[in-house]
Design an enzyme around this catalytic site. Sequence first.
Site, mmCIF file in Angstrom:
data_model
loop_
_atom_site.group_PDB
_atom_site.id
_atom_site.type_symbol
_atom_site.label_atom_id
_atom_site.label_comp_id
_atom_site.label_asym_id
_atom_site.label_seq_id
_atom_site.Cartn_x
_atom_site.Cartn_y
_atom_site.Cartn_z
ATOM 1 N N LYS A 113 55.883 29.133 32.252
ATOM 2 C CA LYS A 113 56.419 29.479 30.927
ATOM 3 C C LYS A 113 57.546 30.499 31.021
ATOM 4 C CE LYS A 113 52.688 27.975 27.978
ATOM 5 N NZ LYS A 113 51.836 28.202 26.814
ATOM 6 N N LYS A 194 51.814 18.520 33.192
ATOM 7 C CA LYS A 194 50.778 18.249 32.198
ATOM 8 C C LYS A 194 51.405 18.067 30.821
ATOM 9 C CE LYS A 194 49.271 22.562 30.102
ATOM 10 N NZ LYS A 194 49.228 22.041 28.742
ATOM 11 N N LYS A 197 51.449 20.869 24.001
ATOM 12 C CA LYS A 197 51.810 20.789 22.582
ATOM 13 C C LYS A 197 53.121 21.488 22.289
ATOM 14 C CE LYS A 197 48.071 23.441 21.250
ATOM 15 N NZ LYS A 197 48.054 24.634 22.099
HETATM 16 P P1 ATP Z 1 50.990 25.213 24.987
HETATM 17 O O1 ATP Z 1 52.074 24.267 25.426
HETATM 18 O O2 ATP Z 1 51.366 25.987 23.773
HETATM 19 O O3 ATP Z 1 50.482 26.099 26.095
HETATM 20 P P2 ATP Z 1 48.792 23.432 25.410
HETATM 21 O O4 ATP Z 1 48.926 21.995 25.050
HETATM 22 O O5 ATP Z 1 48.898 23.801 26.850
HETATM 23 O O6 ATP Z 1 49.790 24.275 24.514
HETATM 24 P P3 ATP Z 1 46.648 25.320 25.013
HETATM 25 O O7 ATP Z 1 46.423 25.879 23.657
HETATM 26 O O8 ATP Z 1 47.380 26.165 26.000
HETATM 27 O O9 ATP Z 1 47.395 23.915 24.833
HETATM 28 O O10 ATP Z 1 45.260 24.895 25.631
HETATM 29 C C1 ATP Z 1 44.172 24.516 24.804
HETATM 30 C C2 ATP Z 1 43.130 23.787 25.613
HETATM 31 O O11 ATP Z 1 43.608 22.465 25.932
HETATM 32 C C3 ATP Z 1 42.819 24.451 26.954
HETATM 33 O O12 ATP Z 1 41.450 24.291 27.194
HETATM 34 C C4 ATP Z 1 43.628 23.656 27.943
HETATM 35 O O13 ATP Z 1 43.076 23.693 29.236
HETATM 36 C C5 ATP Z 1 43.539 22.265 27.336
HETATM 37 N N1 ATP Z 1 44.689 21.444 27.717
HETATM 38 C C6 ATP Z 1 45.990 21.738 27.454
HETATM 39 N N2 ATP Z 1 46.770 20.758 27.907
HETATM 40 C C7 ATP Z 1 45.950 19.844 28.498
HETATM 41 C C8 ATP Z 1 46.185 18.592 29.155
HETATM 42 N N3 ATP Z 1 47.401 18.136 29.309
HETATM 43 N N4 ATP Z 1 45.108 17.919 29.626
HETATM 44 C C9 ATP Z 1 43.850 18.403 29.465
HETATM 45 N N5 ATP Z 1 43.572 19.566 28.856
HETATM 46 C C10 ATP Z 1 44.609 20.281 28.362
HETATM 47 MG MG MG Z 2 48.825 25.863 27.371
#
Ligand code: ATP
Ligand code: MG
Length: 329
Positions: A113, A194, A197
């Site tokens: 990040k 990965k 969002k």
């Molecule tokens: P951001 O991009 O803002 O970091 P994010 O999609 O990574 O958003 P988080 O809020 O950081 O989401 O994570 C929320 C939950 O979703 C955590 O338990 C994280 O491990 C899980 N998670 C995030 N992305 C993935 C993915 N691609 N596959 C499986 N689990 C995920």
């Molecule tokens: Mg995240």
Amino acid sequence: MDRLLTGLQPSGSLTIGNYAGGISQIVNYQKDYETFLFVPDMHAITVPQDPEALHRNIINAIAMYIACGVDPNLENMHIYIQSENLYHANLSWIFECHTPHGDLTRMHQFKAKSALHEAFTEGLVTYPDLMAADILLYDPKYVPTGIDQKQHVELARNLAIRFNNRYGELFRIPEPLIPTIGAKIRDLQNPEQKMSKSTDNPKASVFLSDPEKTIRKKIMSAVTDSDGIIKFDEENKPGVSNLLTIYSVFTGSTIEDAVAKFEGGGYGDLKKAVAEAVVSKVVPFQDKYNEVMNSGIIDDILDAGRDYTIEIAREKYELVRKAVGFGRI
Ligand code: ATP
Ligand code: MG
């Protein structure tokens, strides 16, 4: 009852990755554990956020948890907003003062990040300490999460062990609970990464709020490879393996069954089946989401969650502040 705790940042709309790594696990385990499910809005501002959008995303996230099957009526379910409980930030500060800077700057998430935000903030560095506070205040046995957060849970475990050794038994040592299938749903356009969002490429992520047509379009245009063979090999065929994984998550099948079903066929047919599997699960979530948003139940759920969890956090914080020598005995 043992406890389970997890949070999903309101940094955008939830993705099918968040469903696989986070929400679906809560739904599976919610009857067997006391569940602490919170919206980490303080984590979201480690990168720039629009305040209006942040408010909206918080409420939308709660509605989506419930739409996906989280049951707010269970007595052992507590849903709350991180920033409404000031003990998270207080404990985080204590943890920051016990964490070597280098332990924070070597975290995978920090590296990824900070590379995207030229003028990244100190909050992005200390993020794992706040996450450790989120967890350790409540003594959970498990922290359901995708693979991307495993390193942060490790840091929380290490802090807990160090505090217990130095100050006496204060914290339960939590364990990450990582799903066997779907621990890392990949970016549809760059399957080396990965799915996230907060992506700036909307074609890369399938959001739980995407219209049916958009879901199908995004999956049909997912990047694969040119060898035309369907097999599960995450290292050499991340795009195809990701499609098989998404299919398995959304149909409940094993990877082996998914491979057996599609091997010998073309990528187009695999993508169509994956899109169908996602749509048939997500569209009903969206109907339920609209119901929840119109039901007026969210404030009551959040008030109850806040009041319940503040009491637990207060008790834990009192122990810690005395242990480190703060204030009066
Ligand atoms: P951001 O991009 O803002 O970091 P994010 O999609 O990574 O958003 P988080 O809020 O950081 O989401 O994570 C929320 C939950 O979703 C955590 O338990 C994280 O491990 C899980 N998670 C995030 N992305 C993935 C993915 N691609 N596959 C499986 N689990 C995920
Ligand atoms: Mg995240």
